[in-house]
Design a protein around this motif. Structure first.
Motif, PDB file in Angstrom:
ATOM      1  N   GLU A  32       0.836  -1.203   0.000  1.00  0.00           N
ATOM      2  CA  GLU A  32       0.000   0.000   0.000  1.00  0.00           C
ATOM      3  C   GLU A  32       0.872   1.256   0.000  1.00  0.00           C
ATOM      4  N   THR A  33       1.972   1.212   0.774  1.00  0.00           N
ATOM      5  CA  THR A  33       2.891   2.347   0.813  1.00  0.00           C
ATOM      6  C   THR A  33       3.512   2.582  -0.557  1.00  0.00           C
ATOM      7  N   ARG A  35       2.233   1.785  -3.403  1.00  0.00           N
ATOM      8  CA  ARG A  35       1.194   2.300  -4.300  1.00  0.00           C
ATOM      9  C   ARG A  35       1.008   3.802  -4.098  1.00  0.00           C
ATOM     10  N   ARG A  36       1.071   4.243  -2.851  1.00  0.00           N
ATOM     11  CA  ARG A  36       0.932   5.666  -2.581  1.00  0.00           C
ATOM     12  C   ARG A  36       2.141   6.451  -3.072  1.00  0.00           C
ATOM     13  N   ILE A  55       4.375   6.928   6.949  1.00  0.00           N
ATOM     14  CA  ILE A  55       3.182   6.190   6.508  1.00  0.00           C
ATOM     15  C   ILE A  55       3.137   4.893   7.294  1.00  0.00           C
ATOM     16  N   ALA A 160      -5.430  12.072   0.684  1.00  0.00           N
ATOM     17  CA  ALA A 160      -5.664  10.942  -0.209  1.00  0.00           C
ATOM     18  C   ALA A 160      -6.973  11.133  -0.971  1.00  0.00           C
ATOM     19  N   GLY A 163      -7.206   6.961  -3.803  1.00  0.00           N
ATOM     20  CA  GLY A 163      -6.033   6.115  -3.669  1.00  0.00           C
ATOM     21  C   GLY A 163      -4.726   6.779  -4.033  1.00  0.00           C
ATOM     22  N   PHE A 164      -4.724   8.049  -4.449  1.00  0.00           N
ATOM     23  CA  PHE A 164      -3.491   8.742  -4.809  1.00  0.00           C
ATOM     24  C   PHE A 164      -3.292   9.915  -3.860  1.00  0.00           C
ATOM     25  N   TRP A 165      -2.035  10.222  -3.602  1.00  0.00           N
ATOM     26  CA  TRP A 165      -1.702  11.352  -2.740  1.00  0.00           C
ATOM     27  C   TRP A 165      -1.614  12.614  -3.573  1.00  0.00           C
TER      28      TRP A 165
END
Length: 303
Positions: A32-33, A35-36, A55, A160, A163-165
């Motif tokens: 997940e990290t 992906r971000r 994170i 967020a 799903g994107f920062w």
């Protein structure tokens, strides 16, 4: 978990991944990290050149220079000095290996995947700090971090969405954190006062020159223009001192050159001491502008 877990190299302009460590970590939090990070890499240009972000149990550290960003994920207890030394080594090797034209012309993701070999070797070294032989570099980075600590991103800086920062622009109103300047010093305040004084004197003499021209029916406005250009140059230097601007140092030198040229033209209307005062004040202001750099200014590396 005090180890380097993942590293990647991206192009700052569009976030295109250029290379990354080929890990097969199945941990869901780490996935997940990562992906971000892909979303964050598209926004690197909006942040200072050296940042850190927490994170979950991981720390995300990244640096950027010459249009390329270097990101890494490590355990929460991994020392910052080692993390940024790791990124510094990636940066130096990548700059030496690939030229700027090739980086700009890359269109496919992971066009430089062969760089993963160097990333993996460097990871192994930094995951065994006792085997590191770059003690001098570590000491240099320790000093660098003390003098200019990495910018800590927080929930206020990022949010967020799908799903994107994304960068929270409401806080900065379009001004990136790289535009935050170092604190004002006493010499900086003095230089600003002297520059404003010089600008005021130029403006006053310019107004008197206009009155003299009107009274004597003279059509020579060159002196008036020189006085007003000197005023504009002095005030513009004050602006450059107070606010961030692209090519800030270059603009300050141009403004100083304009101060010198205007005073050279006005040598018949001023004595030597007056000219020296204006030129010295402009030089002092230029020096203070150069010393007061953005907090996110990239350090000079000897590659």
């Amino acid at each position: 978990m005090s180890t380097v877990l993942f590293a990647s190299v991206v192009r700052v302009g569009d976030g295109l991944p250029l290379s990354a460590s080929t890990d097969y970590e199945q941990d869901k939090e780490l996935q997940e990290t990562k992906r971000r990070i892909k979303g964050l890499s598209k926004k690197l240009s909006q942040f200072p050149d050296r940042c850190t972000l927490k994170i979950g149990p991981y720390n995300v550290n990244f640096t950027s220079s010459l249009g390329v960003g270097y990101l890494m994920v490590c355990g929460g207890s991994y020392p910052n000095v080692l993390a940024f030394c790791f990124l510094d080594e990636l940066q130096k090797e990548f700059i030496v290996t690939y030229d700027a034209k090739r980086i700009k012309s890359a269109v496919r993701p992971y066009s430089f995947i062969e760089f993963d070999t160097f990333i993996q070797k460097t990871k192994q070294r930094y995951n065994s700090p006792r085997s590191l032989s770059t003690r001098v570099n570590l000491a240099d980075m320790q000093t660098e971090i003390k003098l200019r600590p990495p910018y800590r991103l927080s929930a206020e800086d990022l949010r967020a969405v799908n799903g994107f920062w994304l960068h929270n622009t409401s806080k900065y109103k379009g001004i990136a954190p790289t535009q935050l300047l170092q604190p004002v010093t006493l010499p900086g305040v003095v230089s600003c006062v002297l520059s404003v004084l010089c600008g005021g004197l130029n403006l006053l003499r310019g107004v008197h020159a206009i009155e003299s021209i009107l009274q004597n029916d003279d059509d020579n406005f060159n002196c008036v223009i020189a006085f007003f250009l000197g005023t504009a140059a002095c005030l513009y230097q004050c602006y450059l001192f107070a606010y961030f601007s692209v090519w800030r140092n270059g603009k300050s030198f141009l403004a100083f050159a304009l101060v010198c040229l205007s005073n050279m033209y006005l040598y018949e209307l001023r004595n030597v001491w007056q000219i020296l005062f204006h030129v010295a004040a402009g030089a002092f202001m230029t020096l203070q502008i150069r010393l007061r750099q953005p907090l996110g200014k990239a350090p000079d590396y000897n590659v």
